[in-house]
Motif scaffolding. Structure first.
Motif, PDB file in Angstrom:
ATOM      1  N   VAL A 216       0.861  -1.188   0.000  1.00 49.08           N
ATOM      2  CA  VAL A 216       0.000   0.000   0.000  1.00 49.08           C
ATOM      3  C   VAL A 216       0.898   1.240   0.000  1.00 49.08           C
ATOM      4  N   CYS A 217       0.672   2.094  -0.994  1.00 46.89           N
ATOM      5  CA  CYS A 217       1.458   3.329  -1.137  1.00 46.89           C
ATOM      6  C   CYS A 217       0.495   4.504  -1.145  1.00 46.89           C
ATOM      7  N   ALA A 218       0.916   5.623  -0.563  1.00 44.40           N
ATOM      8  CA  ALA A 218       0.101   6.838  -0.662  1.00 44.40           C
ATOM      9  C   ALA A 218       0.968   7.922  -1.267  1.00 44.40           C
ATOM     10  N   GLU A 219       0.347   8.741  -2.109  1.00 47.53           N
ATOM     11  CA  GLU A 219       1.082   9.895  -2.637  1.00 47.53           C
ATOM     12  C   GLU A 219       0.297  11.170  -2.364  1.00 47.53           C
ATOM     13  N   LEU A 220       0.984  12.121  -1.713  1.00 49.41           N
ATOM     14  CA  LEU A 220       0.402  13.444  -1.463  1.00 49.41           C
ATOM     15  C   LEU A 220       0.817  14.326  -2.638  1.00 49.41           C
ATOM     16  N   GLY A 221      -0.137  14.897  -3.334  1.00 46.98           N
ATOM     17  CA  GLY A 221       0.188  15.690  -4.519  1.00 46.98           C
ATOM     18  C   GLY A 221       0.339  14.751  -5.699  1.00 46.98           C
ATOM     19  N   SER A 222      -0.750  14.154  -6.126  1.00 45.48           N
ATOM     20  CA  SER A 222      -0.642  13.050  -7.086  1.00 45.48           C
ATOM     21  C   SER A 222      -1.196  13.365  -8.476  1.00 45.48           C
ATOM     22  N   ALA A 223      -1.837  14.526  -8.649  1.00 44.86           N
ATOM     23  CA  ALA A 223      -2.392  14.851  -9.969  1.00 44.86           C
ATOM     24  C   ALA A 223      -1.307  15.472 -10.869  1.00 44.86           C
ATOM     25  N   PRO A 224      -1.272  15.147 -12.151  1.00 43.60           N
ATOM     26  CA  PRO A 224      -2.233  14.348 -12.909  1.00 43.60           C
ATOM     27  C   PRO A 224      -2.065  12.823 -12.766  1.00 43.60           C
ATOM     28  N   GLY A 225      -0.897  12.324 -12.299  1.00 40.32           N
ATOM     29  CA  GLY A 225      -0.885  10.891 -12.018  1.00 40.32           C
ATOM     30  C   GLY A 225       0.295  10.080 -12.534  1.00 40.32           C
ATOM     31  N   GLY A 226       1.396  10.720 -12.923  1.00 44.28           N
ATOM     32  CA  GLY A 226       2.550   9.968 -13.441  1.00 44.28           C
ATOM     33  C   GLY A 226       3.131   9.002 -12.413  1.00 44.28           C
ATOM     34  N   ALA A 227       3.294   9.480 -11.166  1.00 45.34           N
ATOM     35  CA  ALA A 227       3.871   8.610 -10.134  1.00 45.34           C
ATOM     36  C   ALA A 227       2.913   7.468  -9.816  1.00 45.34           C
ATOM     37  N   CYS A 228       1.609   7.776  -9.740  1.00 46.57           N
ATOM     38  CA  CYS A 228       0.620   6.713  -9.487  1.00 46.57           C
ATOM     39  C   CYS A 228       0.665   5.684 -10.615  1.00 46.57           C
ATOM     40  N   GLN A 229       0.825   6.154 -11.839  1.00 49.16           N
ATOM     41  CA  GLN A 229       0.913   5.255 -12.995  1.00 49.16           C
ATOM     42  C   GLN A 229       2.036   4.238 -12.779  1.00 49.16           C
ATOM     43  N   LEU A 230       3.201   4.714 -12.326  1.00 48.21           N
ATOM     44  CA  LEU A 230       4.327   3.804 -12.091  1.00 48.21           C
ATOM     45  C   LEU A 230       4.000   2.832 -10.959  1.00 48.21           C
ATOM     46  N   LEU A 231       3.465   3.340  -9.860  1.00 48.69           N
ATOM     47  CA  LEU A 231       3.163   2.477  -8.710  1.00 48.69           C
ATOM     48  C   LEU A 231       2.148   1.403  -9.093  1.00 48.69           C
ATOM     49  N   LEU A 232       1.162   1.780  -9.901  1.00 46.16           N
ATOM     50  CA  LEU A 232       0.147   0.803 -10.337  1.00 46.16           C
ATOM     51  C   LEU A 232       0.787  -0.250 -11.244  1.00 46.16           C
ATOM     52  N   GLU A 233       1.690   0.193 -12.123  1.00 44.53           N
ATOM     53  CA  GLU A 233       2.410  -0.774 -12.984  1.00 44.53           C
ATOM     54  C   GLU A 233       3.190  -1.774 -12.135  1.00 44.53           C
ATOM     55  N   MET A 234       3.657  -1.304 -10.962  1.00 49.57           N
ATOM     56  CA  MET A 234       4.451  -2.178 -10.088  1.00 49.57           C
ATOM     57  C   MET A 234       3.562  -3.073  -9.229  1.00 49.57           C
ATOM     58  N   GLY A 235       2.249  -2.931  -9.376  1.00 50.05           N
ATOM     59  CA  GLY A 235       1.324  -3.800  -8.646  1.00 50.05           C
ATOM     60  C   GLY A 235       0.959  -3.281  -7.265  1.00 50.05           C
ATOM     61  N   ALA A 236       1.292  -2.014  -6.981  1.00 49.48           N
ATOM     62  CA  ALA A 236       0.973  -1.463  -5.658  1.00 49.48           C
ATOM     63  C   ALA A 236      -0.500  -1.089  -5.575  1.00 49.48           C
ATOM     64  N   LEU A 237      -0.987  -0.971  -4.336  1.00 48.07           N
ATOM     65  CA  LEU A 237      -2.335  -0.465  -4.069  1.00 48.07           C
ATOM     66  C   LEU A 237      -2.140   0.999  -3.681  1.00 48.07           C
ATOM     67  N   VAL A 238      -2.772   1.896  -4.419  1.00 48.06           N
ATOM     68  CA  VAL A 238      -2.368   3.311  -4.337  1.00 48.06           C
ATOM     69  C   VAL A 238      -3.474   4.192  -3.775  1.00 48.06           C
TER      70      VAL A 238
END
Ligand SMILES: C[S@@+](CC[C@H](N)C(=O)[O-])C[C@H]1O[C@@H](n2cnc3c(N)ncnc32)[C@H](O)[C@@H]1O
Length: 374
Positions: A216-238
């Motif tokens: 489980v990962c959280a990102e503060l300041g996540s829009a538009p979503g590049g970092a979330c895109q990477l975390l999701l590719e890595m199989g994380a729950l974001v």
């Protein structure tokens, strides 16, 4: 015994050299500024000072550094190569790999520029390898612009101008010291949702934060979503936290929850399953640190490691780096480091881990997306 050379080189972001010229002598009184161009600086070592064998720069801004053997300059590249083979013969003979890069001329992400090994840099490297072989004087055959093996000797060539190459060497005893010019080697031809994708990729490689499937990962300041895109590719729950809207592709991903609020407005219990915390808030560093402190110091929260982007609205803010590090250590993170990543713009990355071992240790898995209260 003398030092291996009389000068030290350091590569940095174009535009960061003035801040680097200030930072290095502050941390290393034994060094005095010698030569400076955008993206590349050298320092003279006090000749009365015998430096430790495993000497390495304490610096947030230096992407990579090493002993500088000098420069070779000519309109004829064959002459430059011949000069390097003659004056750098001993270090070339010991080298496992040759790293060749051009100094940065633009800020990463501006005018389509992204750091990394250029076509010219690879051509220079090929020319040096061909000349080594033709000379018959070298029994080794170094690799070119590859990831250096840990602790191996790297021969460095920085193409400062097409007709002026600086050369030296270093031992690959840090993660970034294994990358050509201190820039991680991954494909930047892809077009992610935002450049934060590259920034986070580099931060994870540099720090060793082992984000794994199910974390489980959280990102503060996540829009538009590049970092979330990477975390999701890595199989994380974001858990993506931002008052702004995310790009549709990440928003619809089943492993992503968007909390459309500012970081300090999120219920602290929503962070209870979070293992890794990321922040990339478009605010001053103390704002980011205040927000993060309130989260990680809550009883219900047990975050193992963090990577925070700290925006340098002016370069003078770098004077606060030791205070920022101490602040994060006071939160119970024993291992804290700062670095201006190659893919950072005017900002730095601070990584923190409860213990150094969590950067490699096995993980507790959570298989379902967390239930949120916010
Ligand atoms: C540089 S962008 C983040 C880029 C993002 N990490 C990505 O991967 O695309 C900065 C973001 O910080 C957000 N922001 C500003 N203040 C915030 C706060 N207090 N809490 C959370 N997000 C905030 C902005 O809305 C903006 O989207």
């Amino acid at each position: 015994m003398n030092n291996p050379a009389n000068f030290i080189f350091a590569a940095c972001q174009a535009g960061a050299e003035a801040a680097l010229r200030k930072e290095i002598p502050e941390n290393h009184p034994e060094l005095k500024l010698a030569f400076s161009r955008p993206g590349f600086v050298t320092f003279k070592v006090d000749p009365n000072n015998r430096l430790p064998d495993r000497y390495s720069l304490k610096s947030t801004l230096a992407r990579t550094s090493g002993w500088s053997l000098g420069r070779a300059e000519s309109e004829n590249s064959a002459e430059i190569v011949a000069s390097i083979l003659e004056n750098g013969a001993e270090q070339l003979a010991a080298a496992d790999v040759i790293h060749v890069w051009e100094r940065d001329r633009k800020v990463p992400g501006s005018g389509g520029f992204e750091p990394g090994v250029s076509v010219l840099a690879n051509e220079v490297g090929q020319q040096v390898l061909a000349a080594m072989e033709a000379s018959g004087k070298f029994s080794n055959k170094p690799a070119l612009n590859r990831l250096a093996r840990p602790d191996s000797v790297v021969f460095d060539i920085c193409v400062v101008e097409p007709n002026q190459w600086w050369y030296g060497f270093h031992e690959a005893n840090t993660s970034a010291g294994r990358w050509p010019g201190g820039v991680p080697m991954f494909d930047t031809d892809v077009e992610p949702i935002s450049r934060a994708y590259f920034k986070l990729k580099e931060a994870l490689l540099w720090s060793g934060i082992p984000v794994s499937e199910g974390d489980v990962c959280a990102e503060l300041g996540s829009a538009p979503g590049g970092a979330c895109q990477l975390l999701l590719e890595m199989g994380a729950l974001v858990i993506a936290i931002d008052p702004a809207e995310l790009e549709a592709d990440v928003l619809k991903h089943p492993n992503l929850n968007h909390i459309r609020r500012r970081g300090h407005e999120v219920k602290k219990r929503d962070f209870r399953d979070v293992r890794w915390l990321f922040a990339d808030i478009s605010m001053v560093p103390n704002y980011t640190l205040d927000t993060v402190s309130a989260i990680v110091s809550h009883d219900a929260v047990n975050i193992k490691g963090m990577a925070l982007t700290l925006k340098l609205t002016n370069w003078e803010l770098l004077d606060s780096v030791p205070a920022w590090i101490q602040r994060v250590k006071d939160l119970g993170f024993k291992y804290v480091r700062t670095r201006q990543l190659a893919f950072n713009r005017q900002e730095i990355c601070l990584i923190a881990a409860k213990d150094k071992f969590v950067l490699r240790a096995g993980k507790k898995r959570v298989s379902q997306p967390p239930q949120l209260q916010s």
